[in-house]
Design an enzyme around this catalytic site. Structure first.
Site, PDB file in Angstrom:
ATOM      1  N   ASP A   1     -10.999  42.212  53.825  1.00 15.50           N
ATOM      2  CA  ASP A   1     -10.838  41.422  52.760  1.00 15.50           C
ATOM      3  C   ASP A   1      -9.570  41.865  51.844  1.00 15.50           C
ATOM      4  O   ASP A   1      -8.683  42.210  52.187  1.00 15.50           O
ATOM      5  CB  ASP A   1     -12.198  41.225  51.852  1.00 15.50           C
ATOM      6  CG  ASP A   1     -12.040  39.954  50.924  1.00 15.50           C
ATOM      7  OD1 ASP A   1     -11.744  38.904  51.203  1.00 15.50           O
ATOM      8  OD2 ASP A   1     -12.073  40.515  49.654  1.00 15.50           O
TER       9      ASP A   1
ATOM     10  N   TYR B   1      -7.024  39.254  41.558  1.00 21.06           N
ATOM     11  CA  TYR B   1      -6.468  37.848  41.702  1.00 21.06           C
ATOM     12  C   TYR B   1      -5.466  37.435  40.671  1.00 21.06           C
ATOM     13  O   TYR B   1      -4.374  37.000  40.892  1.00 21.06           O
ATOM     14  CB  TYR B   1      -7.819  36.744  41.771  1.00 21.06           C
ATOM     15  CG  TYR B   1      -8.478  37.049  43.065  1.00 21.06           C
ATOM     16  CD1 TYR B   1      -8.133  36.386  44.469  1.00 21.06           C
ATOM     17  CD2 TYR B   1      -9.709  37.771  42.972  1.00 21.06           C
ATOM     18  CE1 TYR B   1      -9.040  36.582  45.313  1.00 21.06           C
ATOM     19  CE2 TYR B   1     -10.535  37.789  44.077  1.00 21.06           C
ATOM     20  CZ  TYR B   1     -10.338  37.466  45.230  1.00 21.06           C
ATOM     21  OH  TYR B   1     -10.975  37.674  46.406  1.00 21.06           O
TER      22      TYR B   1
ATOM     23  N   HIS C   1     -17.041  35.681  57.458  1.00 20.66           N
ATOM     24  CA  HIS C   1     -16.126  36.505  56.799  1.00 20.66           C
ATOM     25  C   HIS C   1     -16.585  37.896  56.502  1.00 20.66           C
ATOM     26  O   HIS C   1     -15.821  38.863  56.816  1.00 20.66           O
ATOM     27  CB  HIS C   1     -15.806  35.844  55.452  1.00 20.66           C
ATOM     28  CG  HIS C   1     -14.712  36.774  54.675  1.00 20.66           C
ATOM     29  ND1 HIS C   1     -13.679  36.745  54.913  1.00 20.66           N
ATOM     30  CD2 HIS C   1     -15.123  37.483  53.524  1.00 20.66           C
ATOM     31  CE1 HIS C   1     -12.855  37.359  54.066  1.00 20.66           C
ATOM     32  NE2 HIS C   1     -13.903  38.164  53.141  1.00 20.66           N
TER      33      HIS C   1
END
Length: 301
Positions: free
Chosen positions: A102, A210, A271
């Site tokens: 990730d 982010y 994931h």
């Protein structure tokens, strides 16, 4: 975690003007495992003892997470990569094998481009090359649909406040809710993640990854630039049923890697690969990191 952590040690290591909390075990060549959002070192709990039989394994809490320092800035890929480069140096090593999942995978990709001399081999789990991520983000509606939260996280203050108010549900929804193999996450695991995210400053720092990635400065710096190819042997493991990241993000790797690489797809897995199918991940990592020779190819299993 008493049954799990009896064999490993906890340390704080200075790097790039911050202090990272790290879990370590084993001796030999250095392997660094980089976690993603919203995890911390604990996401590698199944890999640490398996890899430590052959390597010195170091697993940091990334900048801002769990017990590592939480500065207000430095959540861009250049700084995050410099954190790991400094970690390698301050551990007394010249090079390391880097494994990233990730966000840890994005950092690993960037580290391999920016500081190739500090890498032996690169292993990526469910993490697109940054160039491919933003390429698809700008022009692929399916990718934009899967990554809606990236845009939601741009709102100042609100996402972390909402998550904090519903932290238990957030943890359960993100991990167990998005996993294909639900049994990979126990009630104890959920409590461990919840406790790590509840620490002051963690949620704001995690979301700043982010915000930094979508900052105007970042877009202007990278817009229209072709990335430098990765020049170290690379393994990419990708879950076929990842609800966050499309398999399409793995396309075009031959243009981004100028070294032997393998791309392997794993079925019946979401994931959180290293936690859902730990035996498979351990086997693939050990085969890759210990193999004297590498041949490129693609495989599904």
């Amino acid at each position: 975690m008493t049954a799990l952590d009896c064999a490993w040690q906890h340390h704080f290591i200075e790097t790039n003007n911050i202090r990272l909390h790290c879990v370590t075990q084993g001796e030999g060549e250095l392997v660094i495992l980089l976690h993603g959002f919203p995890e911390f070192w604990y996401s590698w709990r199944h890999q640490i003892p398996a890899l430590a039989r052959h390597f010195k394994v170091v697993v940091p809490d990334l900048r801002g997470y769990n017990d590592s320092d939480k500065p207000l800035s430095g959540y861009d890929l250049d700084t995050l990569s410099a954190d790991i480069r400094g970690l390698i140096e301050n551990l007394g090593y010249v090079r390391a094998h880097i494994v990233g999942h990730d966000w840890g995978g994005l950092i690993a990709w960037h580290l391999a481009q920016k500081f190739p001399d500090v890498l032996n081999r690169l292993a990526i789990l469910n993490a697109p090359h940054p160039y491919r991520f933003w390429q698809e983000f700008a022009g692929n509606l399916d990718h934009l649909r899967r990554s809606w939260y990236v845009l939601a996280f741009q709102i100042p203050g609100l996402p972390e406040w909402l998550i904090q108010q519903n932290l238990k549900d957030f943890v359960n929804n993100v991990f167990r809710g998005q996993a294909v193999r639900k049994g990979a996450f126990s009630a104890e695991d959920a409590q461990v993640y919840q406790a790590a995210l509840a620490k002051p400053g963690v949620l704001a720092a995690a979301i700043n990854y982010y915000r930094s990635s979508l900052s105007p400065q970042n877009w202007l710096h990278h817009w229209g630039r072709s990335p430098d190819p990765v020049t170290v042997p690379t393994l990419i493991l990708w879950s076929e049923e990842d609800s966050f990241l499309s398999r399409k993000l793995t396309e075009g790797m031959e243009r981004l890697i100028a070294a032997p690489f393998n791309l392997k797809f794993i079925s019946h897995c979401g994931h959180w690969m290293q936690q859902e199918v730990p035996q498979t991940v351990n086997r693939e990592l050990l085969n890759f990191l210990r193999s004297p020779k590498l041949a490129s190819g693609k495989k599904s299993f």
